[in-house]
Design a protein around this motif. Structure first.
Motif, mmCIF file in Angstrom:
data_model
loop_
_atom_site.group_PDB
_atom_site.id
_atom_site.type_symbol
_atom_site.label_atom_id
_atom_site.label_comp_id
_atom_site.label_asym_id
_atom_site.label_seq_id
_atom_site.Cartn_x
_atom_site.Cartn_y
_atom_site.Cartn_z
ATOM 1 N N GLY A 65 -11.482 32.030 6.217
ATOM 2 C CA GLY A 65 -12.656 32.520 5.513
ATOM 3 C C GLY A 65 -12.625 34.004 5.200
ATOM 4 O O GLY A 65 -13.637 34.594 4.846
ATOM 5 N N GLY A 66 -11.449 34.622 5.355
ATOM 6 C CA GLY A 66 -11.331 36.047 5.082
ATOM 7 C C GLY A 66 -11.878 36.934 6.179
ATOM 8 O O GLY A 66 -11.973 38.156 6.013
ATOM 9 N N SER A 67 -12.209 36.367 7.324
ATOM 10 C CA SER A 67 -12.777 37.144 8.420
ATOM 11 C C SER A 67 -11.720 38.029 9.078
ATOM 12 O O SER A 67 -10.626 37.571 9.408
ATOM 13 N N LEU A 68 -12.088 39.280 9.270
ATOM 14 C CA LEU A 68 -11.237 40.213 10.013
ATOM 15 C C LEU A 68 -11.840 40.519 11.385
ATOM 16 O O LEU A 68 -11.416 41.438 12.067
ATOM 17 N N GLU A 69 -12.813 39.722 11.807
ATOM 18 C CA GLU A 69 -13.539 39.971 13.048
ATOM 19 C C GLU A 69 -12.762 39.600 14.305
ATOM 20 O O GLU A 69 -13.039 40.129 15.377
ATOM 21 N N SER A 70 -11.806 38.667 14.188
ATOM 22 C CA SER A 70 -10.950 38.325 15.321
ATOM 23 C C SER A 70 -9.661 37.729 14.776
ATOM 24 O O SER A 70 -9.624 37.216 13.656
ATOM 25 N N ALA A 71 -8.612 37.788 15.574
ATOM 26 C CA ALA A 71 -7.288 37.356 15.146
ATOM 27 C C ALA A 71 -7.095 35.852 15.309
ATOM 28 O O ALA A 71 -7.504 35.274 16.317
ATOM 29 N N LEU A 72 -6.451 35.252 14.318
ATOM 30 C CA LEU A 72 -6.133 33.821 14.382
ATOM 31 C C LEU A 72 -4.702 33.560 14.833
ATOM 32 O O LEU A 72 -4.365 32.445 15.202
ATOM 33 N N VAL A 73 -3.841 34.577 14.792
ATOM 34 C CA VAL A 73 -2.447 34.457 15.226
ATOM 35 C C VAL A 73 -2.091 35.700 16.017
ATOM 36 O O VAL A 73 -2.407 36.816 15.606
ATOM 37 N N GLY A 74 -1.424 35.487 17.158
ATOM 38 C CA GLY A 74 -0.908 36.584 17.962
ATOM 39 C C GLY A 74 0.571 36.372 18.233
ATOM 40 O O GLY A 74 1.174 35.418 17.730
ATOM 41 N N ASP A 75 1.157 37.230 19.054
ATOM 42 C CA ASP A 75 2.600 37.171 19.285
ATOM 43 C C ASP A 75 3.060 35.867 19.929
ATOM 44 O O ASP A 75 4.110 35.330 19.570
ATOM 45 N N LEU A 76 2.297 35.320 20.857
ATOM 46 C CA LEU A 76 2.722 34.088 21.527
ATOM 47 C C LEU A 76 2.693 32.895 20.573
ATOM 48 O O LEU A 76 3.610 32.059 20.575
ATOM 49 N N ILE A 77 1.662 32.817 19.747
ATOM 50 C CA ILE A 77 1.576 31.736 18.763
ATOM 51 C C ILE A 77 2.675 31.888 17.715
ATOM 52 O O ILE A 77 3.309 30.905 17.322
ATOM 53 N N ALA A 78 2.931 33.112 17.262
ATOM 54 C CA ALA A 78 3.999 33.346 16.285
ATOM 55 C C ALA A 78 5.365 33.000 16.876
ATOM 56 O O ALA A 78 6.208 32.394 16.200
ATOM 57 N N ALA A 79 5.603 33.355 18.137
ATOM 58 C CA ALA A 79 6.869 33.013 18.785
ATOM 59 C C ALA A 79 7.025 31.495 18.906
ATOM 60 O O ALA A 79 8.125 30.960 18.745
ATOM 61 N N SER A 80 5.940 30.804 19.159
ATOM 62 C CA SER A 80 5.968 29.341 19.199
ATOM 63 C C SER A 80 6.335 28.775 17.835
ATOM 64 O O SER A 80 7.112 27.817 17.736
ATOM 65 N N ALA A 81 5.793 29.368 16.776
ATOM 66 C CA ALA A 81 6.131 28.931 15.418
ATOM 67 C C ALA A 81 7.630 29.071 15.149
ATOM 68 O O ALA A 81 8.261 28.172 14.582
#
Length: 154
Positions: A65-81
């Motif tokens: 929704g274009g929200s910059l209020e909290s992160a949807l991806v961090g380093d652990l999730i990206a590393a899992s990807a």
């Protein structure tokens, strides 16, 4: 991968161009693959769940929704990807841990970053058509991304 500019020159009538200023935040600027989608707002439980499954070179498009209020991806999730074979992540919202994500062999485009964590309630939808800035991202269609922008198969 062919550049998005060349691809648009060759196939422009078959493609939509995302006119949204996303930042290149991953270790790969150019990436492409079949689309998978998630629609969620300030809750990344589904993002974590989906990126922990075999990606097969797909690109996860997250409509936050274009929200910059909290992160949807961090380093652990990206590393899992990365570990599960995803080509990239496009976030209509924020990520965090951008210094670490920049070192990973993964394409990541997002509106920006915010160190604030998101909720973990699992609220949202997976593999549904999403529209971001007037562009339709449908599961199974192809997406191409590079320094010039993002193109989506119609």
């Amino acid at each position: 991968m062919t550049s998005t500019a060349d691809l648009f020159d060759d196939r422009g009538d078959e493609l939509d161009s995302l006119a949204l200023p996303l930042h290149d935040l991953g270790g790969r600027v150019s990436f492409d693959g079949p689309i998978r989608t998630i629609r969620c707002h300030r809750d990344n439980a589904l993002v974590k769940q989906v990126l922990a499954t075999p990606g097969g070179g797909a690109v996860l498009v997250i409509d936050g929704g274009g929200s910059l209020e909290s992160a949807l991806v961090g380093d652990l999730i990206a590393a899992s990807a990365v570990a599960h074979g995803w080509a990239g992540i496009i976030v209509h919202g924020a990520i965090r841990d951008r210094a670490v994500i920049a070192t990973l062999p993964l394409g990541v485009k997002a509106l920006g970053s915010n160190p604030r964590k998101s909720a973990k309630d699992g609220v949202g939808e997976v593999d549904v058509p999403v529209v971001i800035a007037g562009v339709h991202f449908a599961p199974g269609r192809h997406v191409w991304a590079d320094a010039d922008g993002i193109l989506v198969e119609r």
